[in-house]
Design a protein around this motif. Structure first.
Motif, PDB file in Angstrom:
ATOM      1  N   VAL A 109      86.915 -32.049  75.611  1.00 28.98           N
ATOM      2  CA  VAL A 109      87.703 -30.990  76.253  1.00 28.98           C
ATOM      3  C   VAL A 109      88.540 -31.633  77.349  1.00 28.98           C
ATOM      4  O   VAL A 109      88.032 -31.962  78.430  1.00 28.98           O
ATOM      5  CB  VAL A 109      86.793 -29.882  76.837  1.00 28.98           C
ATOM      6  N   HIS A 110      89.817 -31.839  77.039  1.00 32.50           N
ATOM      7  CA  HIS A 110      90.705 -32.517  77.995  1.00 32.50           C
ATOM      8  C   HIS A 110      90.972 -31.609  79.190  1.00 32.50           C
ATOM      9  O   HIS A 110      91.125 -30.393  79.030  1.00 32.50           O
ATOM     10  CB  HIS A 110      92.029 -32.881  77.315  1.00 32.50           C
ATOM     11  N   PRO A 111      91.024 -32.186  80.409  1.00 36.42           N
ATOM     12  CA  PRO A 111      91.237 -31.336  81.586  1.00 36.42           C
ATOM     13  C   PRO A 111      92.614 -30.690  81.665  1.00 36.42           C
ATOM     14  O   PRO A 111      92.782 -29.684  82.348  1.00 36.42           O
ATOM     15  CB  PRO A 111      91.013 -32.300  82.768  1.00 36.42           C
ATOM     16  N   PHE A 112      93.613 -31.256  80.975  1.00 34.76           N
ATOM     17  CA  PHE A 112      94.951 -30.644  81.076  1.00 34.76           C
ATOM     18  C   PHE A 112      95.835 -30.805  79.845  1.00 34.76           C
ATOM     19  O   PHE A 112      96.641 -29.936  79.559  1.00 34.76           O
ATOM     20  CB  PHE A 112      95.710 -31.158  82.313  1.00 34.76           C
ATOM     21  N   ASP A 113      95.706 -31.877  79.075  1.00 36.13           N
ATOM     22  CA  ASP A 113      96.676 -32.154  78.005  1.00 36.13           C
ATOM     23  C   ASP A 113      96.221 -31.589  76.660  1.00 36.13           C
ATOM     24  O   ASP A 113      95.984 -32.335  75.708  1.00 36.13           O
ATOM     25  CB  ASP A 113      96.924 -33.663  77.919  1.00 36.13           C
ATOM     26  N   ASP A 114      96.105 -30.280  76.589  1.00 36.92           N
ATOM     27  CA  ASP A 114      95.610 -29.624  75.383  1.00 36.92           C
ATOM     28  C   ASP A 114      96.243 -28.237  75.314  1.00 36.92           C
ATOM     29  O   ASP A 114      96.259 -27.510  76.311  1.00 36.92           O
ATOM     30  CB  ASP A 114      94.078 -29.515  75.454  1.00 36.92           C
ATOM     31  N   GLU A 115      96.765 -27.852  74.135  1.00 38.78           N
ATOM     32  CA  GLU A 115      97.500 -26.591  74.061  1.00 38.78           C
ATOM     33  C   GLU A 115      96.639 -25.370  74.357  1.00 38.78           C
ATOM     34  O   GLU A 115      97.115 -24.376  74.943  1.00 38.78           O
ATOM     35  CB  GLU A 115      98.213 -26.441  72.707  1.00 38.78           C
ATOM     36  N   ASN A 116      95.350 -25.406  73.978  1.00 36.07           N
ATOM     37  CA  ASN A 116      94.488 -24.260  74.265  1.00 36.07           C
ATOM     38  C   ASN A 116      94.063 -24.219  75.733  1.00 36.07           C
ATOM     39  O   ASN A 116      93.938 -23.136  76.318  1.00 36.07           O
ATOM     40  CB  ASN A 116      93.255 -24.272  73.359  1.00 36.07           C
ATOM     41  N   VAL A 117      93.847 -25.375  76.325  1.00 34.50           N
ATOM     42  CA  VAL A 117      93.549 -25.432  77.766  1.00 34.50           C
ATOM     43  C   VAL A 117      94.754 -24.900  78.554  1.00 34.50           C
ATOM     44  O   VAL A 117      94.608 -24.077  79.474  1.00 34.50           O
ATOM     45  CB  VAL A 117      93.210 -26.875  78.202  1.00 34.50           C
ATOM     46  N   ILE A 118      95.948 -25.333  78.175  1.00 30.38           N
ATOM     47  CA  ILE A 118      97.172 -24.884  78.851  1.00 30.38           C
ATOM     48  C   ILE A 118      97.363 -23.373  78.670  1.00 30.38           C
ATOM     49  O   ILE A 118      97.737 -22.663  79.611  1.00 30.38           O
ATOM     50  CB  ILE A 118      98.401 -25.654  78.321  1.00 30.38           C
ATOM     51  N   ALA A 119      97.062 -22.869  77.469  1.00 28.97           N
ATOM     52  CA  ALA A 119      97.186 -21.424  77.219  1.00 28.97           C
ATOM     53  C   ALA A 119      96.239 -20.645  78.126  1.00 28.97           C
ATOM     54  O   ALA A 119      96.604 -19.597  78.673  1.00 28.97           O
ATOM     55  CB  ALA A 119      96.899 -21.116  75.754  1.00 28.97           C
ATOM     56  N   GLY A 120      95.025 -21.166  78.297  1.00 27.49           N
ATOM     57  CA  GLY A 120      94.067 -20.511  79.189  1.00 27.49           C
ATOM     58  C   GLY A 120      94.565 -20.471  80.623  1.00 27.49           C
ATOM     59  O   GLY A 120      94.519 -19.431  81.291  1.00 27.49           O
ATOM     60  N   GLN A 121      95.078 -21.612  81.102  1.00 23.47           N
ATOM     61  CA  GLN A 121      95.618 -21.656  82.473  1.00 23.47           C
ATOM     62  C   GLN A 121      96.853 -20.747  82.580  1.00 23.47           C
ATOM     63  O   GLN A 121      97.091 -20.116  83.616  1.00 23.47           O
ATOM     64  CB  GLN A 121      96.023 -23.082  82.899  1.00 23.47           C
ATOM     65  N   GLY A 122      97.607 -20.663  81.504  1.00 30.04           N
ATOM     66  CA  GLY A 122      98.841 -19.883  81.508  1.00 30.04           C
ATOM     67  C   GLY A 122      98.628 -18.380  81.604  1.00 30.04           C
ATOM     68  O   GLY A 122      99.578 -17.634  81.866  1.00 30.04           O
ATOM     69  N   THR A 123      97.392 -17.934  81.396  1.00 34.02           N
ATOM     70  CA  THR A 123      97.111 -16.501  81.573  1.00 34.02           C
ATOM     71  C   THR A 123      97.406 -16.067  83.013  1.00 34.02           C
ATOM     72  O   THR A 123      97.683 -14.892  83.260  1.00 34.02           O
ATOM     73  CB  THR A 123      95.654 -16.161  81.214  1.00 34.02           C
ATOM     74  N   ILE A 124      97.387 -17.017  83.946  1.00 32.22           N
ATOM     75  CA  ILE A 124      97.778 -16.713  85.340  1.00 32.22           C
ATOM     76  C   ILE A 124      99.231 -16.259  85.374  1.00 32.22           C
ATOM     77  O   ILE A 124      99.587 -15.299  86.068  1.00 32.22           O
ATOM     78  CB  ILE A 124      97.563 -17.935  86.257  1.00 32.22           C
ATOM     79  N   GLY A 125     100.085 -16.936  84.613  1.00 33.46           N
ATOM     80  CA  GLY A 125     101.495 -16.561  84.552  1.00 33.46           C
ATOM     81  C   GLY A 125     101.684 -15.148  84.023  1.00 33.46           C
ATOM     82  O   GLY A 125     102.487 -14.367  84.550  1.00 33.46           O
ATOM     83  N   LEU A 126     100.932 -14.796  82.969  1.00 35.21           N
ATOM     84  CA  LEU A 126     101.013 -13.445  82.415  1.00 35.21           C
ATOM     85  C   LEU A 126     100.580 -12.408  83.448  1.00 35.21           C
ATOM     86  O   LEU A 126     101.196 -11.350  83.586  1.00 35.21           O
ATOM     87  CB  LEU A 126     100.142 -13.334  81.158  1.00 35.21           C
ATOM     88  N   GLU A 127      99.520 -12.724  84.179  1.00 34.10           N
ATOM     89  CA  GLU A 127      99.023 -11.805  85.209  1.00 34.10           C
ATOM     90  C   GLU A 127     100.066 -11.600  86.308  1.00 34.10           C
ATOM     91  O   GLU A 127     100.289 -10.480  86.782  1.00 34.10           O
ATOM     92  CB  GLU A 127      97.723 -12.333  85.817  1.00 34.10           C
ATOM     93  N   LEU A 128     100.704 -12.693  86.724  1.00 35.59           N
ATOM     94  CA  LEU A 128     101.694 -12.596  87.798  1.00 35.59           C
ATOM     95  C   LEU A 128     102.851 -11.682  87.398  1.00 35.59           C
ATOM     96  O   LEU A 128     103.353 -10.910  88.226  1.00 35.59           O
ATOM     97  CB  LEU A 128     102.237 -13.982  88.156  1.00 35.59           C
ATOM     98  N   MET A 129     103.275 -11.748  86.149  1.00 33.06           N
ATOM     99  CA  MET A 129     104.390 -10.916  85.686  1.00 33.06           C
ATOM    100  C   MET A 129     104.040  -9.432  85.755  1.00 33.06           C
ATOM    101  O   MET A 129     104.898  -8.589  85.977  1.00 33.06           O
ATOM    102  CB  MET A 129     104.771 -11.294  84.253  1.00 33.06           C
ATOM    103  N   GLU A 130     102.759  -9.121  85.561  1.00 30.85           N
ATOM    104  CA  GLU A 130     102.314  -7.724  85.635  1.00 30.85           C
ATOM    105  C   GLU A 130     102.038  -7.298  87.075  1.00 30.85           C
ATOM    106  O   GLU A 130     102.345  -6.178  87.476  1.00 30.85           O
ATOM    107  CB  GLU A 130     101.066  -7.528  84.783  1.00 30.85           C
TER     108      GLU A 130
END
Length: 407
Positions: A144-165
């Motif tokens: 489980v890579h700490p940052f360079d993984d599309e699913n890890v990035i998608a998980g962190q990116g949920t913050i972006g979705l929350e901010l938009m709402e």
């Protein structure tokens, strides 16, 4: 096969994480910078004390049953380790975390408490990383890579979705950057939904790997990193994160150690919020006008709060010094009765509070009948310090230097 980020995957991650993560509501504050409309996204209040649970949990949730049965391996000096441990344990998956031998005991024990096995590796983070890859090859664990993984990035990116709402009228987001997983997720999500919103990254001056890489238009590996913000002390950004930042991030800036410490102090005092160095980097950038957000509705992501309490006192002292609240002055005095009283009277009359005095008769090599006096005092701000210096000099007292306290 080339890795790609897809917005659908971010929404899928949000659905998976919906009942797992803590909802971190925005905190509106006028105290960080009077010229900026600042909101804080307190991921320091997240389960495990950091945003890392988002990416780690989602990554593990997407493994096949066969992969889950074999277990996962990760390497981390802190927040990622705890995110993987919590996520794996919650799903009944065995986890092994490789940590450098010098990792703080508190972080090692926190990882164990969350159900992971810990493998302490001689050396530094890079040695732990190599050991994790070795175990991945030998034992068939999923890495489980700490940052360079599309699913890890998608998980962190949920913050972006929350901010938009949470703040549809958002103008800018300021994000701490280490390997780039968090900012890649946030930038991709936000820019996909509204390209006009600015996304700024912040790195420590002692670990500017992503900034240097973007400047040189290719991934760069630093020979060494040194910063109090251990959560963003990364020598080299990932392939996917570098590519994503190149496309979607507007600018990456750096902040100094003093600025990070001042931001940690500001969050504690003004917002009653404890942030680690990495978490406070975004706030430091706005406090000290490193990003062009004057008059804009700006979110600072406070990415984590797992600061090592053994260094908190030194960090606070350095933050006090940076903000002009703690000052140490060295003075040359004639070694005569009443001189110390004279100095103390000037300082008292100007409203400062002396916390320590060091009187050294051997420190002066120029005048035999002189001494060096070092006085540390609590002050209001830099203007107050300047007033005290001026008052002392008007009394004929020579100030040899103004030494800032160091962590």
């Amino acid at each position: 096969m080339k890795k790609m980020l897809q917005l659908d995957n971010f929404y899928k991650a949000r659905y998976v994480l919906n009942n797992v993560i803590r909802k971190t509501e925005l905190v509106h504050t006028k105290k960080i910078n009077p010229d900026v409309d600042v909101y804080l996204k307190p991921e320091c209040l997240q389960k495990t004390g950091s945003f890392k649970i988002r990416g780690a949990y989602y990554k593990i949730s997407q493994l096949s049953e066969e992969e889950k049965a074999k277990g996962v391996v990760a390497c981390s000096a802190g927040n990622h380790a705890q995110g993987v441990a919590l996520g794996a344990t919650a799903m009944g998956v065995k986890s092994l975390i490789c940590l450098p031998e010098g990792a703080p005991i508190s972080k090692v024990e926190a990882t164990r408490r969350l159900g992971a096995d810990v493998c302490l590796v001689p050396g530094v983070y890079d040695d732990a990383y190599q050991k994790a890859l070795q175990l991945h090859d030998e034992k068939g664990y999923t890495f489980v890579h700490p940052f360079d993984d599309e699913n890890v990035i998608a998980g962190q990116g949920t913050i972006g979705l929350e901010l938009m709402e949470q703040l549809p009228s958002l103008d800018a987001v300021v994000v701490p950057v280490g390997g780039g997983g968090l900012i890649s997720g946030v930038a991709f999500a936000i820019k996909s939904l509204n390209p006009k919103i600015k996304v700024y990254g912040v790195q420590a001056e002692g670990a500017p790997s992503m900034q240097k890489s973007l400047c040189d238009k290719k991934r760069e590996c630093l020979s060494s990193v040194s910063t109090v913000a251990d959560g963003i002390a990364v020598k080299e950004p990932g392939e996917l994160t570098f590519e994503t930042c190149s496309k979607y991030v507007d600018e990456i800036v750096t902040v100094s150690e003093d600025e990070i410490c001042a931001a940690i102090l500001k969050l504690i005092e003004s917002e009653k919020m404890v942030a680690e160095g990495a978490g406070a980097a975004s706030v430091a950038a706005v406090m000290f006008n490193k990003v062009p957000v004057k008059g804009k509705k700006t979110v600072c992501i406070v990415s984590g709060g797992n600061i090592d309490v053994t260094i908190l006192n030194r960090v606070i002292n350095r933050g006090l010094a940076k903000s002009g609240r703690l000052c140490t002055l060295d003075m040359q005095l004639d070694d005569q009765p009443g001189k110390l009283v004279e100095v103390c009277t000037v300082i008292a009359n100007n409203g400062a509070n002396i916390t320590s005095v060091h009187h050294d008769r051997t420190g002066n090599r120029n005048k035999v009948n002189a001494c060096i006096l070092r006085v540390t005092m609590e002050t209001k701000n830099q203007e107050h310090i300047d007033e005290i210096r001026k008052a002392l000099e008007e009394k004929g007292i020579t100030i040899t230097n103004n030494s800032n306290l160091k962590v």
